[in-house]
Design an enzyme around this catalytic site. Structure first.
Site, PDB file in Angstrom:
ATOM      1  N   CYS A 172       0.843  -1.197   0.000  1.00  0.00           N
ATOM      2  CA  CYS A 172       0.000   0.000   0.000  1.00  0.00           C
ATOM      3  C   CYS A 172       0.881   1.251   0.000  1.00  0.00           C
ATOM      4  O   CYS A 172       1.985   1.248   0.522  1.00  0.00           O
ATOM      5  CB  CYS A 172      -0.900  -0.006   1.242  1.00  0.00           C
ATOM      6  SG  CYS A 172      -2.058   1.386   1.282  1.00  0.00           S
TER       7      CYS A 172
ATOM      8  N   ARG B 133       3.063   4.816   6.296  1.00  0.00           N
ATOM      9  CA  ARG B 133       3.515   4.092   7.484  1.00  0.00           C
ATOM     10  C   ARG B 133       4.018   2.685   7.175  1.00  0.00           C
ATOM     11  O   ARG B 133       4.395   1.954   8.077  1.00  0.00           O
ATOM     12  CB  ARG B 133       2.361   4.032   8.501  1.00  0.00           C
ATOM     13  CG  ARG B 133       1.935   5.401   8.986  1.00  0.00           C
ATOM     14  CD  ARG B 133       0.593   5.351   9.671  1.00  0.00           C
ATOM     15  NE  ARG B 133      -0.488   4.985   8.744  1.00  0.00           N
ATOM     16  CZ  ARG B 133      -1.769   4.905   9.098  1.00  0.00           C
ATOM     17  NH1 ARG B 133      -2.124   5.136  10.345  1.00  0.00           N
ATOM     18  NH2 ARG B 133      -2.695   4.593   8.211  1.00  0.00           N
TER      19      ARG B 133
ATOM     20  N   HIS C 187      -1.949  -4.118   4.967  1.00  0.00           N
ATOM     21  CA  HIS C 187      -1.749  -3.713   6.368  1.00  0.00           C
ATOM     22  C   HIS C 187      -3.095  -3.494   7.039  1.00  0.00           C
ATOM     23  O   HIS C 187      -4.072  -3.102   6.389  1.00  0.00           O
ATOM     24  CB  HIS C 187      -0.869  -2.456   6.455  1.00  0.00           C
ATOM     25  CG  HIS C 187      -1.506  -1.220   5.913  1.00  0.00           C
ATOM     26  ND1 HIS C 187      -2.062  -0.250   6.714  1.00  0.00           N
ATOM     27  CD2 HIS C 187      -1.710  -0.796   4.642  1.00  0.00           C
ATOM     28  CE1 HIS C 187      -2.561   0.721   5.955  1.00  0.00           C
ATOM     29  NE2 HIS C 187      -2.363   0.420   4.693  1.00  0.00           N
TER      30      HIS C 187
ATOM     31  N   ASP D 213       0.444   3.758   1.700  1.00  0.00           N
ATOM     32  CA  ASP D 213       0.432   4.332   3.049  1.00  0.00           C
ATOM     33  C   ASP D 213       1.854   4.635   3.544  1.00  0.00           C
ATOM     34  O   ASP D 213       2.719   3.756   3.511  1.00  0.00           O
ATOM     35  CB  ASP D 213      -0.256   3.328   3.994  1.00  0.00           C
ATOM     36  CG  ASP D 213      -0.617   3.951   5.330  1.00  0.00           C
ATOM     37  OD1 ASP D 213       0.302   4.459   6.010  1.00  0.00           O
ATOM     38  OD2 ASP D 213      -1.810   3.937   5.694  1.00  0.00           O
TER      39      ASP D 213
ATOM     40  N   CYS E 155      -5.975  -0.172   6.960  1.00  0.00           N
ATOM     41  CA  CYS E 155      -5.799   0.428   5.633  1.00  0.00           C
ATOM     42  C   CYS E 155      -7.010   1.320   5.304  1.00  0.00           C
ATOM     43  O   CYS E 155      -8.155   0.854   5.290  1.00  0.00           O
ATOM     44  CB  CYS E 155      -5.652  -0.671   4.577  1.00  0.00           C
ATOM     45  SG  CYS E 155      -5.392  -0.017   2.912  1.00  0.00           S
TER      46      CYS E 155
END
Ligand code: CO
Length: 228
Positions: free
Chosen positions: A63, A67, A119, A65, A122
């Site tokens: 992803c 993080r 994750h 993302d 999400c």
């Protein structure tokens, strides 16, 4: 760049914002310089060696993302993992970008493993579950929305957070399936090239990756996770 804070005191508010933004960007470039110097100090010739070739053994599909950075969470150095990231780690055969990355990784780089890593928490998966997306993202996440309808019987009795987590896992499994149907992977398997496809999920809360127990090494393995 020491002059920048001094200048900020003499300009208009709008310019001040622009000036601070420039500062923020400048900081990235400075950090890059320190990083490159540190790398070279600790391992002389590191960059020179990397210019000759890249031979990563792993393709990571994850992803976007911020993080979930592939290299950092797996402790891999530059040159050790080929990476493709998008919102909610989706593998679509109509996505020219993702398909090119997969084809290049398999045919040219000849990676040994492909890891699809989702994750928990999400936002893309949550939005698909809640139906709260719009515009292009809505279109992008339509497959995950269908997946949630497909698994409605399993998801509906769960508390909202648990349902979201389960859909994050189901999404990884579904993307593994989708990847294993691509021409690049099937050509490799048919030609005797060993490529293992793995399904993982990362926990934002503890920084740990969970192996979902999926390891697809040939078309027959797909049956284990249901070729639906
Ligand atoms: Co995400």
């Amino acid at each position: 760049m020491l002059i920048l804070p001094w200048l900020c005191r003499f300009i208009t508010t709008t310019d001040k914002v622009r000036c601070c933004m420039a500062d923020e960007i400048q900081e990235l470039l400075e950090r890059n310089k320190s990083w490159a110097e540190k790398m070279e100090r600790e391992d002389p010739g590191f960059f020179a060696r990397l210019t000759k070739q890249q031979k990563p053994r792993f393709l990571w599909i994850g992803c976007s993302d911020s993080r979930v950075p592939a290299n950092q969470i797996t402790g891999l150095m530059p040159g050790e993992v080929f990476v493709h990231r998008n919102v909610a780690n989706v593998v679509l055969q109509t996505d020219l970008n993702c398909m090119s990355v997969v084809e290049f990784a398999i045919k040219q780089i000849k990676v040994r493993h492909v890891i699809i890593c989702g994750h928990y928490g999400c936002a893309g998966v949550a939005a698909a579950l809640e139906g709260s997306t719009e515009g292009v993202v809505d279109h992008w996440l339509s497959g995950i929305r269908s997946l949630s309808s497909q698994h409605q019987a399993e998801l509906e009795p769960l508390a909202p957070e648990a349902a979201q987590s389960r859909l994050c896992e189901l999404n990884v499994i579904d993307q593994v399936r989708s990847l294993c149907r691509t021409g690049a992977i099937n050509d490799a398997w048919r030609g005797g090239q060993q490529v293992d496809v793995h399904g993982w999920i990362y926990g934002l809360q503890d920084g740990l990756i969970r192996d979902l127990g999926i390891r697809i090494t040939c078309p027959e393995d797909l049956e284990r996770i249901g070729n639906a």
